[in-house]
Write a protein that holds these residues in place. Structure first.
Motif, short mmCIF file in Angstrom:
data_model
loop_
_atom_site.label_atom_id
_atom_site.label_comp_id
_atom_site.label_asym_id
_atom_site.label_seq_id
_atom_site.Cartn_x
_atom_site.Cartn_y
_atom_site.Cartn_z
N UNK A 28 0.87 -1.18 0.00
CA UNK A 28 0.00 0.00 0.00
C UNK A 28 0.91 1.23 0.00
N UNK A 29 0.65 2.14 -0.93
CA UNK A 29 1.41 3.39 -1.00
C UNK A 29 0.54 4.53 -0.52
N UNK A 30 1.13 5.48 0.22
CA UNK A 30 0.40 6.67 0.68
C UNK A 30 1.04 7.89 0.05
N UNK A 41 -4.43 13.12 1.81
CA UNK A 41 -3.80 11.84 1.50
C UNK A 41 -4.61 11.06 0.47
N UNK A 42 -3.89 10.37 -0.40
CA UNK A 42 -4.51 9.40 -1.30
C UNK A 42 -3.68 8.12 -1.20
N UNK A 65 -9.21 6.31 -0.54
CA UNK A 65 -9.28 5.44 0.63
C UNK A 65 -8.68 4.08 0.27
N UNK A 66 -8.11 3.40 1.27
CA UNK A 66 -7.41 2.14 1.04
C UNK A 66 -8.32 1.05 0.46
N UNK A 67 -9.51 0.78 1.03
CA UNK A 67 -10.34 -0.30 0.48
C UNK A 67 -10.71 -0.10 -0.98
N UNK A 72 -9.91 -1.51 -6.75
CA UNK A 72 -9.53 -1.12 -8.11
C UNK A 72 -8.33 -1.95 -8.58
N UNK A 73 -7.39 -2.20 -7.68
CA UNK A 73 -6.24 -3.03 -8.03
C UNK A 73 -6.64 -4.45 -8.37
N UNK A 74 -7.57 -5.01 -7.59
CA UNK A 74 -8.06 -6.37 -7.84
C UNK A 74 -8.78 -6.44 -9.19
#
Length: 172
Positions: A28-30, A41-42, A65-67, A72-74
């Motif tokens: 996970x990148x912030x 933050x993104x 947001x992380x979820x 989107x990555x999945x």
């Protein structure tokens, strides 16, 4: 490491019926954007999906947001799944993959060796279905470049029958 299992029907035009696709969040990148009121933050997520039977995909999703970034990555990884030729629990021959400043060397290993790989490359090999392989990474160890170089190396794998047909000669 987050792993989730999900049911899916055959996509990408293949009649594979129902197979289980597993996901693994590699990193996970912030990212911070400085605005008048402070920092905004993104997030970005690097995700690997695979069915442990020769199909694997890598995805990169960005969101606020992380979820949402993980989802989107999945989705991107599932859209770009590819088939890899395996020889039992290992790979058929040594393969070198490059992407950016990263180089990954994959070497077949004997039964019971396991996956000898770094933290970022292991999920890719695990989810494609390889159980015995040796790896070595050269150059940049950026997670994105390592995964893409590893996928490049996996896509260079060929079976004996494919090489025979390609060259028009028989292998002994």
């Amino acid at each position: 490491m987050v792993q989730q299992a999900e049911r899916r029907t055959g996509d990408a035009g293949e009649g594979i019926g129902e197979s289980v696709v597993e996901e693994n969040v590699v990193q996970i990148y912030r990212c911070a954007k400085v605005v008048k009121g402070g920092r905004r933050f993104s997030f970005a997520a690097l995700v690997v999906v695979g069915d442990r039977n020769g199909r694997v995909g890598v995805g990169y999703g960005k969101a606020n947001e992380v979820p949402m970034a993980v989802d989107k990555g999945i989705a991107e990884a599932k859209k770009h799944m590819v088939h890899v030729w395996l020889k039992g629990n290992t790979i058929s021959h040594t393969s070198i993959g490059r992407h950016g400043a990263s180089t990954v060397v994959l070497v077949p290993a004997s039964e019971g060796t396991g996956i000898i790989a770094g933290k970022k490359l292991r999920p890719l090999l695990d989810l494609v279905g390889v159980r015995d392989v040796l790896t070595k990474a050269y150059g940049s160890t950026s997670a994105k470049n390592l995964l893409k170089a590893g996928l490049n190396a996996l896509l260079k794998l060929r079976t004996e029958a494919a090489v025979t047909a390609l060259r028009g000669v028989s292998l002994q």
